[in-house]
Every structure is written in C-alpha cells, then in structure tokens.
Design an enzyme around this catalytic site. Sequence first.
Site, short mmCIF file in Angstrom:
data_model
loop_
_atom_site.label_atom_id
_atom_site.label_comp_id
_atom_site.label_asym_id
_atom_site.label_seq_id
_atom_site.Cartn_x
_atom_site.Cartn_y
_atom_site.Cartn_z
N GLY A 11 0.83 -1.21 0.00
CA GLY A 11 0.00 0.00 0.00
C GLY A 11 0.86 1.25 0.00
O GLY A 11 0.65 2.18 -0.78
N ASP A 40 14.58 -3.64 12.45
CA ASP A 40 13.90 -3.57 13.75
C ASP A 40 13.53 -2.14 14.05
O ASP A 40 14.41 -1.27 14.12
CB ASP A 40 14.84 -4.07 14.87
CG ASP A 40 14.86 -5.59 14.91
OD1 ASP A 40 13.91 -6.20 14.37
OD2 ASP A 40 15.83 -6.13 15.47
N ASP A 69 7.85 6.07 7.98
CA ASP A 69 7.29 5.44 9.18
C ASP A 69 6.04 6.23 9.50
O ASP A 69 6.05 7.46 9.51
CB ASP A 69 8.25 5.44 10.36
CG ASP A 69 7.75 4.46 11.43
OD1 ASP A 69 7.66 3.26 11.12
OD2 ASP A 69 7.42 4.90 12.55
N SER A 70 4.96 5.50 9.68
CA SER A 70 3.69 6.19 9.81
C SER A 70 2.79 5.45 10.77
O SER A 70 3.09 4.33 11.17
CB SER A 70 3.03 6.30 8.44
OG SER A 70 3.05 5.06 7.79
N PHE A 149 -5.50 1.07 2.49
CA PHE A 149 -5.00 -0.08 3.25
C PHE A 149 -5.07 0.28 4.73
O PHE A 149 -5.49 1.38 5.10
CB PHE A 149 -3.57 -0.44 2.82
CG PHE A 149 -2.54 0.61 3.19
CD1 PHE A 149 -2.34 1.71 2.39
CD2 PHE A 149 -1.77 0.48 4.34
CE1 PHE A 149 -1.41 2.69 2.73
CE2 PHE A 149 -0.82 1.44 4.69
CZ PHE A 149 -0.65 2.54 3.88
N GLY A 150 -4.65 -0.65 5.57
CA GLY A 150 -4.54 -0.39 7.01
C GLY A 150 -5.83 0.10 7.64
O GLY A 150 -6.89 -0.50 7.47
N TYR A 151 -5.75 1.22 8.33
CA TYR A 151 -6.90 1.76 9.08
C TYR A 151 -7.80 2.65 8.21
O TYR A 151 -8.72 3.27 8.72
CB TYR A 151 -6.41 2.56 10.29
CG TYR A 151 -5.59 1.75 11.28
CD1 TYR A 151 -6.21 1.03 12.31
CD2 TYR A 151 -4.20 1.67 11.19
CE1 TYR A 151 -5.46 0.28 13.21
CE2 TYR A 151 -3.44 0.92 12.07
CZ TYR A 151 -4.07 0.23 13.08
OH TYR A 151 -3.34 -0.52 13.97
N ARG A 178 0.86 10.99 4.23
CA ARG A 178 2.00 10.57 3.42
C ARG A 178 2.19 11.51 2.23
O ARG A 178 3.31 11.86 1.88
CB ARG A 178 1.81 9.12 2.96
CG ARG A 178 3.02 8.51 2.27
CD ARG A 178 2.92 7.00 2.16
NE ARG A 178 2.78 6.38 3.46
CZ ARG A 178 1.63 5.95 3.97
NH1 ARG A 178 0.52 6.02 3.27
NH2 ARG A 178 1.58 5.44 5.18
P1 IMP Z 1 5.04 1.13 9.65
O1 IMP Z 1 5.28 2.56 9.25
O2 IMP Z 1 5.54 0.17 8.63
O3 IMP Z 1 5.51 0.86 11.04
O4 IMP Z 1 3.48 0.85 9.62
C1 IMP Z 1 2.55 1.84 9.70
C2 IMP Z 1 1.18 1.26 9.95
O5 IMP Z 1 0.30 2.35 10.21
C3 IMP Z 1 0.59 0.53 8.73
O6 IMP Z 1 0.86 -0.85 8.75
C4 IMP Z 1 -0.90 0.82 8.88
O7 IMP Z 1 -1.47 -0.08 9.80
C5 IMP Z 1 -0.89 2.21 9.50
N1 IMP Z 1 -0.95 3.23 8.43
C6 IMP Z 1 0.07 4.04 8.01
N2 IMP Z 1 -0.32 4.81 7.00
C7 IMP Z 1 -1.60 4.46 6.73
C8 IMP Z 1 -2.53 4.89 5.76
O8 IMP Z 1 -2.26 5.72 4.88
N3 IMP Z 1 -3.74 4.32 5.84
C9 IMP Z 1 -4.08 3.39 6.76
N4 IMP Z 1 -3.23 2.92 7.67
C10 IMP Z 1 -1.99 3.47 7.67
#
Ligand code: IMP
Length: 196
Positions: A11, A40, A69-70, A149-151, A178
């Site tokens: 995503g 990690d 990282d988000s 994707f995600g939330y 993003r």
């Molecule tokens: P990481 O940055 O790989 O640690 O993961 C960030 C997590 O935050 C993702 O796996 C999603 O669960 C969530 N996330 C980050 N950006 C988005 C987005 O644009 N939409 C929905 N969920 C997000």
Amino acid sequence: MRYILASNNKGKLKEMKAILASLGADIISQSEAGLELEADETGKTFEENAIIKARAACEALHEPAIADDSGLAVEALGGAPGVYSARYGGCTTDEERVNLLLKNLEGVKNRKAKFVSCIACVFPNGDAITARGECEGTITFLPRGEGGFGYDPVFELAGTEKTMAEISPEEKNAVSHRGRALRIFEMKLREYNADK
Ligand code: IMP
C-alpha cells in the site's frame, strides 16, 4: 540518480511511487533491488524509525534509500497505536487491527484521530533528510470503503463524510499524511541536490 524505497508494505509503495514520480528519478522498491530486509523498528518516534529503516537499506545497498514510518494516533487512547500501528495488539492482519481499534473505542465519544507520516532519506555519505505530514479525522463506528489499506476504512477525513477507503488514490494522495510529507520531502530533496 536512483532511490531505493525501504518498505515491504504494498500500500505504501504504491502511494510513494505515485507521488515521487514527479522527481523524475528512478524509484525502486528494496525487493526490486534484490534486498529482503525488515529493520527492527526500535525508535520511539516516527522520525527515528523512518531513519532506522532508510539507513538499513542504504547501508545494505550503498545507494540513497527512502523510508516512511507512519501510523494512527487516537486522542482518546493517548496517541495509541502510534508507532506501534503495524503491530497493534500483536494482530497480524489489517482487519484484526481495525477490529481491535473499534473494540478499544467502544462507548468512547471522542473519536478524534490523526494519521502521521515521517519520510526519511539516508545517503551513502551518512546525510539524512526528513519530512513530516499529518492528516486529521475521526474514527468511525464501522469500517466503510474498499480502497487504501490499514486503518483507512475506519478513518473519516475531517470536513468530509468519507473514509480514506472511500476516496480515489489520487484524492488520498492529495490530502493524506504521506502525500503531505512526501511533497515537503520532495522540496527538501531538490534543495539538497541543488547544494551538491
Ligand atoms: P510502519 O510505518 O511500517 O511501522 O506501519 C505503519 C502502519 O500504520 C501501517 O501498517 C498501517 O497499519 C498504519 N498506516 C500508516 N499509513 C496508513 C494509511 O495511509 N492508511 C491506513 N493505515 C496506515
């Protein structure tokens, strides 16, 4: 110039490639560059984790690497899941994470939340650029929409009645955390390259 996208999240990769296309540079994912890596995420902030991920890919491939990282910060949960968004409650799928979030907000009136993204680029000489973007909204009571994707299905954008999963990829990139972070990042990268 070629940049490696240090992520395995499909995503994110799609969104980052779409927005960074205007740089006119070659942007390829770490797996396309033959790198299988899951750094990690030991940082306490989005910025620290973005740098950790970008640095790991940069050191492995000796090329500039970009990472995001988000996560989602929910006001009534004290900013959780925050940097733990991808690992919320030890869940392994987006659907489980969304269900856990809705369960933890049962009976909670304050649904205010924001998405945060920090983009980092680390260069082989050790230099780093970072940029941050945020997007405000509220958590819905039920998931809606098929996109993103995600939330996304439970995040309703402030000032609209739509979740992030109910808008097109172009609309999401125009307003998302993003998208905002990447546009600031793009400017900083142009300045960095102009100074070289
Ligand atoms: P990481 O940055 O790989 O640690 O993961 C960030 C997590 O935050 C993702 O796996 C999603 O669960 C969530 N996330 C980050 N950006 C988005 C987005 O644009 N939409 C929905 N969920 C997000």
